[in-house]
Design a protein around this motif. Structure first.
Motif, short mmCIF file in Angstrom:
data_model
loop_
_atom_site.label_atom_id
_atom_site.label_comp_id
_atom_site.label_asym_id
_atom_site.label_seq_id
_atom_site.Cartn_x
_atom_site.Cartn_y
_atom_site.Cartn_z
N PHE A 104 0.95 -1.30 0.01
CA PHE A 104 0.03 -0.04 0.25
C PHE A 104 0.86 1.31 -0.16
N GLY A 105 0.47 2.16 -0.92
CA GLY A 105 1.36 3.41 -0.90
C GLY A 105 2.59 3.34 -1.85
N MET A 106 2.74 2.05 -2.70
CA MET A 106 3.87 2.07 -3.55
C MET A 106 3.22 1.53 -4.83
N LYS A 107 4.00 1.77 -5.90
CA LYS A 107 3.44 1.16 -7.23
C LYS A 107 4.21 -0.30 -7.57
N GLY A 108 3.60 -1.07 -7.92
CA GLY A 108 4.21 -2.47 -8.45
C GLY A 108 4.27 -3.34 -7.27
N ARG A 109 4.60 -4.64 -7.64
CA ARG A 109 4.57 -5.61 -6.86
C ARG A 109 6.00 -5.61 -6.09
#
Length: 441
Positions: free
Chosen positions: A375-380
């Motif tokens: 949560f709060g980040m882009k991508g895995r």
């Protein structure tokens, strides 16, 4: 000898008077004399005899002798028969070790069931010397050279100051009969070989061998006590209690002299044997592990982490849709529908879109290849990389749980939620999930 025995009771074991005692009596010289001495000292005792069924009719003869002895002394007797060879084979241990384990387990069982307060055995000064030499031959630490304890928990050895010669003289002077164990003459056992082949040579070199040994042992015990006092002083500076075990301060250990000896004293009760490897662990890369049977020592950044090995497989817990409060070994998981997201959030709770979840939910430990969308980040991100970023130790990683919807991770519990389950519309039903971790499971 009776006078000396009574003086020992008075000076060292005054608490035995009036207590309910259990005497271990094999029928041999030492234990029979102990029984007579206890009777002369007017102690209240019963006799316990083990028939290990290792010498056929001779073993049965010992049993009959002890029963007659108890009758003569007018005390109660308990007899237990063991299939010692079968037990040794099943446990994969020697006959001697099997007999010892069976004997003491039964003594403790009798004590608990019939409320015997102390167990008395007939170990004497020669036994003490033989034990010292056995440990010396096999290799041991200082405590192995300190000999047999005269008092160990509820086991008392009141004849430890007497020699075998003194005991035999007392028996002959008082016309006391005993049984000879034919196996004692065999030198195939290490103790018998030391008794028959080694000790006589040492006594030729020093006729006062037992007295000299007693003095040496006293010095060793003083040294052992000094070491224990020193370890007690530095223990709080080195060791800290952690929720997964203990941590040892690497930097402190490197600064003090005799580090290897200190590590031995701190860790000897946890079953480790590779002490050079443990010492080298101080300068090893983080993640290096040394194992004993039930424990492991892990090099972290500036600490050594001591933790118990979990021999059981990790469990998977399921949570049904209708449940709103679930009590698990790891803690309490609560589910509650709310109207809005709390502004003051922390890692112990998350807010997700209810319709995005697929029940039943699962709670499990992480495994290699797991990933999520923080949560709060882009991508895995791989869970292993997330742990690395969080600078988690190995035990912390192992004791982190995942809340999963199907195969998707909803929450790295008490660390980070997955962005895929976040609230994206005002029309979505908000589900608050909170966790109170009580202990590692």
């Amino acid at each position: 000898m009776e006078k000396s025995f009574k003086n020992i009771l008075k000076s060292r074991f005054p608490f035995l008077c009036g207590k309910n005692l259990l005497l271990a009596v094999s029928g041999g010289l030492d234990s029979v004399v102990l029984a007579y001495l206890c009777k002369a000292a007017k102690l209240e005792f019963s006799i316990a005899h083990c028939n290990f069924n290792l010498r056929g009719e001779e073993s049965d003869g010992d049993e009959d002798f002890v029963i007659d002895l108890a009758d003569e002394l007018e005390v109660e007797v308990f007899v237990q028969n063991f299939d010692t060879e079968a037990f040794a084979e099943e446990a994969k241990i020697s006959i001697q070790m099997a007999a010892r384990e069976l004997r003491y387990n039964w003594f403790r069982e009798l004590s608990e069931t019939l409320k015997f307060e102390y167990i008395l055995t007939a170990h004497h000064a020669n036994d003490n010397l033989e034990t010292f030499l056995i440990n010396l031959v096999r290799g041991t630490g200082l405590e192995g050279l300190s000999g047999i304890l005269i008092e160990n928990d509820r086991i008392i050895r009141p004849m430890l100051d007497f020699s075998r010669r003194e005991i035999e003289t007392y028996a002959r002077d008082n016309s006391i009969k005993w049984r000879e164990d034919s196996s004692n003459a065999s030198t195939k056992y290490l103790r018998n070989k030391i008794r028959h082949d080694v000790v006589p040579v040492l006594e030729e070199l020093n006729p006062q061998l037992l007295q000299s040994f007693s003095q040496t042992q006293a010095h060793l015990k003083e040294s052992e006590a000094l070491i224990e006092d020193y370890i007690s002083l530095i223990y709080p500076k080195v060791v800290k209690t952690a929720k997964f075990g203990y941590t040892l301060d690497v930097n402190f250990l490197k600064k003090v002299p005799n580090t290897k000896a200190i590590l031995y004293q701190l860790l000897k009760s946890f079953g480790f044997t590779e002490w050079s490897d443990i010492h080298n662990l101080l300068d090893a890369q983080p993640g290096k592990i040394i194992y004993s049977e039930d424990y492991r020592l892990i090099k972290d950044r500036d600490t050594l982490i001591l933790t118990e090995i979990n021999h059981s497989e990790d469990k998977i817990y399921t949570i049904a849709e209708e449940e709103d409060l679930v009590m698990l070994p790891l803690g309490r998981i609560a589910f509650r529908k709310v109207e809005e997201i709390d502004k003051n959030r922390d890692n112990t709770r998350i807010f997700v879109a209810r319709e995005k979840l697929r029940f039943p939910l699962k709670i499990r430990k992480w495994k290699k290849g797991d990933y999520f969308y923080p949560f709060g980040m882009k991508g895995r991100k791989k869970i292993s990389d997330f742990f690395k970023d969080q600078k988690m130790s190995i035990p912390e990683k192992e004791n982190t749980w995942l809340l999963c919807s199907g195969e998707d991770i909803v929450w790295v519990i008490n660390h980070r939620a997955d962005d895929r389950f976040a609230i994206t519309s005002e029309k979505q039903e908000i589900l608050k999930i909170s966790c109170c971790l009580q202990s590692f499971s």
